[in-house]
Design an enzyme around this catalytic site. Structure first.
Site, PDB file in Angstrom:
ATOM      1  N   LYS A  78       0.835  -1.202   0.000  1.00 12.52           N
ATOM      2  CA  LYS A  78       0.000   0.000   0.000  1.00 12.52           C
ATOM      3  C   LYS A  78       0.871   1.254   0.000  1.00 12.52           C
ATOM      4  O   LYS A  78       2.091   1.186   0.210  1.00 12.52           O
ATOM      5  CB  LYS A  78      -0.907  -0.010   1.235  1.00 12.52           C
ATOM      6  N   ARG A 113      -9.738   0.494  15.803  1.00 17.63           N
ATOM      7  CA  ARG A 113      -9.692   1.218  14.533  1.00 17.63           C
ATOM      8  C   ARG A 113     -10.696   0.499  13.632  1.00 17.63           C
ATOM      9  O   ARG A 113     -11.846   0.324  14.026  1.00 17.63           O
ATOM     10  CB  ARG A 113      -8.260   1.200  13.987  1.00 17.63           C
ATOM     11  N   HIS A 171      -5.615  -6.878  13.556  1.00 22.23           N
ATOM     12  CA  HIS A 171      -4.347  -6.146  13.508  1.00 22.23           C
ATOM     13  C   HIS A 171      -3.939  -5.734  14.916  1.00 22.23           C
ATOM     14  O   HIS A 171      -4.761  -5.264  15.701  1.00 22.23           O
ATOM     15  CB  HIS A 171      -4.512  -4.904  12.629  1.00 22.23           C
ATOM     16  N   ARG A 195       1.416 -10.824   7.476  1.00 25.20           N
ATOM     17  CA  ARG A 195       1.406  -9.632   6.632  1.00 25.20           C
ATOM     18  C   ARG A 195       2.651  -8.808   6.928  1.00 25.20           C
ATOM     19  O   ARG A 195       2.739  -8.167   7.979  1.00 25.20           O
ATOM     20  CB  ARG A 195       0.156  -8.792   6.900  1.00 25.20           C
ATOM     21  N   TYR A 198      15.497  30.290   6.548  1.00 25.21           N
ATOM     22  CA  TYR A 198      14.416  31.096   7.101  1.00 25.21           C
ATOM     23  C   TYR A 198      14.477  31.172   8.619  1.00 25.21           C
ATOM     24  O   TYR A 198      14.661  30.163   9.305  1.00 25.21           O
ATOM     25  CB  TYR A 198      13.064  30.519   6.697  1.00 25.21           C
ATOM     26  N   CYS A 257      13.542  24.135   3.531  1.00 30.20           N
ATOM     27  CA  CYS A 257      12.635  24.953   2.730  1.00 30.20           C
ATOM     28  C   CYS A 257      11.820  24.054   1.792  1.00 30.20           C
ATOM     29  O   CYS A 257      11.991  22.831   1.759  1.00 30.20           O
ATOM     30  CB  CYS A 257      13.425  25.969   1.925  1.00 30.20           C
ATOM     31  N   MET A 258      10.935  24.658   1.019  1.00 30.39           N
ATOM     32  CA  MET A 258      10.092  23.870   0.131  1.00 30.39           C
ATOM     33  C   MET A 258      10.899  23.113  -0.918  1.00 30.39           C
ATOM     34  O   MET A 258      10.576  21.973  -1.256  1.00 30.39           O
ATOM     35  CB  MET A 258       9.071  24.767  -0.570  1.00 30.39           C
ATOM     36  N   ASP A 259      11.960  23.734  -1.434  1.00 30.87           N
ATOM     37  CA  ASP A 259      12.701  23.166  -2.563  1.00 30.87           C
ATOM     38  C   ASP A 259      14.142  22.788  -2.229  1.00 30.87           C
ATOM     39  O   ASP A 259      14.823  22.219  -3.077  1.00 30.87           O
ATOM     40  CB  ASP A 259      12.770  24.180  -3.719  1.00 30.87           C
TER      41      ASP A 259
END
Length: 378
Positions: free
Chosen positions: A40, A135, A167, A223, A267, A314-316
């Site tokens: 998954k 769950r 589980h 599993r 930052y 940072c983002m990039d």
């Protein structure tokens, strides 16, 4: 992805390691217990289809996925074997999955009816019971009604009940009292199902940690998710099985430069240089799934040395302390990998960020290219 993107930053997955890990886990459980490899979430970030093929090559009889889309993607990729899917909501389109021979999971009477009414095919269904994770799964009070209805639908020729499962909540903590309680509850559920006339082919409870640490919970199928990818499901508690981490995340250094004592980095200037030093820019950030919280906590591998991340991710991109060195742009940066060269591992990143290795490998992606290799030494 273009070759430029692949050179900038990428995930490299060693399929030989996947095959090795699945084979090793199969050896552990023995010939009387079937293996399900859980693929998954795009194979925990490793590539679902490619991992599935490698797992099948290593003898995994079953594949496990969460969603119907994942299950159908395996069929569309040509996988003909047994697949279990376990997460659905009301209104799901079951017909295609039923026709494709996917084993579906039901928790409730309503879900059983919805699957039974989804089309002309006789659906393969496994019943999930809640034994203490609280769950998904049928609540204990509902077991008699769910089991009785499942038996009626099976006797009417509308469903085949192929399994019953649950589980663990705390299998990575072998001394946790929930483990004994859940295994006892699961045995009660199996006995009740049999009293009501069902003879499910499969009974399964064990995830990776329980597969390794709790032989009594193996029943006739296990599993294995995270262990199949070479990561420890219970760090500090599992024996050395020779599992090999399959994922390496790497990038090419964008630049390096000198900075002076007192210079703030990234930052918010959460790190200020305490000496004259050099820093490098790594072209991957939280847009690629690198945790923003890794700033000032995690490290990477450059020129056979660990280099600390400095300042906020940072983002990039993010910045690393090169400690006076000035490697040229294009120098290889390993964020994490198997650890056999000294590089950080996903487990070390997890410990630095107070999380689990599952999250580290599953969250990376975004603009990262993914490349699959087969290393002979894995």
């Amino acid at each position: 992805m273009t070759s430029t993107a692949a050179a900038r930053a990428e995930i490299v997955v060693d399929l030989a390691a996947i095959r090795h890990n699945v084979s090793r886990l199969r050896e552990l459980v023995g010939p009387d217990v079937a293996m399900m490899t859980v693929v998954k979430a795009d194979g925990y970030g490793h590539g679902m289809v490619e991992v599935a093929r490698a797992a099948r090559q290593a003898g995994s009889e079953w594949l496990g996925v969460a969603t119907l889309d994942e299950a159908m993607a395996l069929r569309e990729a040509g996988d003909p074997g047994r697949v279990l899917c376990w997460l659905a909501v009301p209104g799901e389109e079951y017909a295609a999955a039923v026709a494709a021979g996917i084993d579906l999971t039901a928790y409730t009477v309503a879900e059983l009816d919805e699957i039974a009414e989804s089309g002309g095919e006789r659906a393969r269904v496994q019943l999930k019971v809640d034994t203490g994770l609280t769950r998904g799964g049928a609540a204990r009070a509902d077991w008699p009604a769910v089991f009785a209805h499942a038996a009626e639908l099976e006797q009417a020729g509308r469903l085949d009940i192929t399994g019953i499962w649950s589980h663990f909540a705390a299998s990575d903590e072998p001394e946790h009292p929930a483990n004994d309680a859940q295994e006892a509850a699961f045995r009660e559920a199996v006995a009740l199902a049999e009293e009501l006339g069902m003879r499910p082919e499969l009974r399964h409870l064990a995830n990776s940690a329980a597969t390794i640490l709790r032989p009594s919970a193996r029943f006739n199928l296990v599993r294995c998710g995270i262990a199949s990818y070479g990561l420890d499901p219970a760090p500090g508690r599992t024996p050395d099985l020779g599992l090999v981490p399959a994922m390496t995340v790497r990038a090419s250094l964008a630049m390096s430069k000198q900075i002076a004592i007192g210079d703030g980095v990234s930052y918010g200037h959460t790190w200020i240089a305490d000496r004259d030093t050099t820093v490098g820019v790594v072209p991957a950030g939280y847009g690629e799934g690198v945790p923003r919280a890794a700033g000032n906590l995690a490290s990477v591998w450059v020129d056979d040395r660990r280099r600390a991340i400095r300042g906020r991710v940072c983002m990039d991109q993010f910045v690393i302390d090169l400690d006076g060195d000035l490697p040229p742009p294009g120098t290889d940066v390993v964020l994490f990998g198997p650890g056999d060269r000294g590089e950080p591992t996903a487990q070390e990143w997890a410990e630095a960020l107070d999380t689990i290795n599952y999250e580290i490998v599953t969250r990376v992606g975004g603009r990262l290219a993914r490349r699959h290799v087969n290393r002979e030494d894995s």
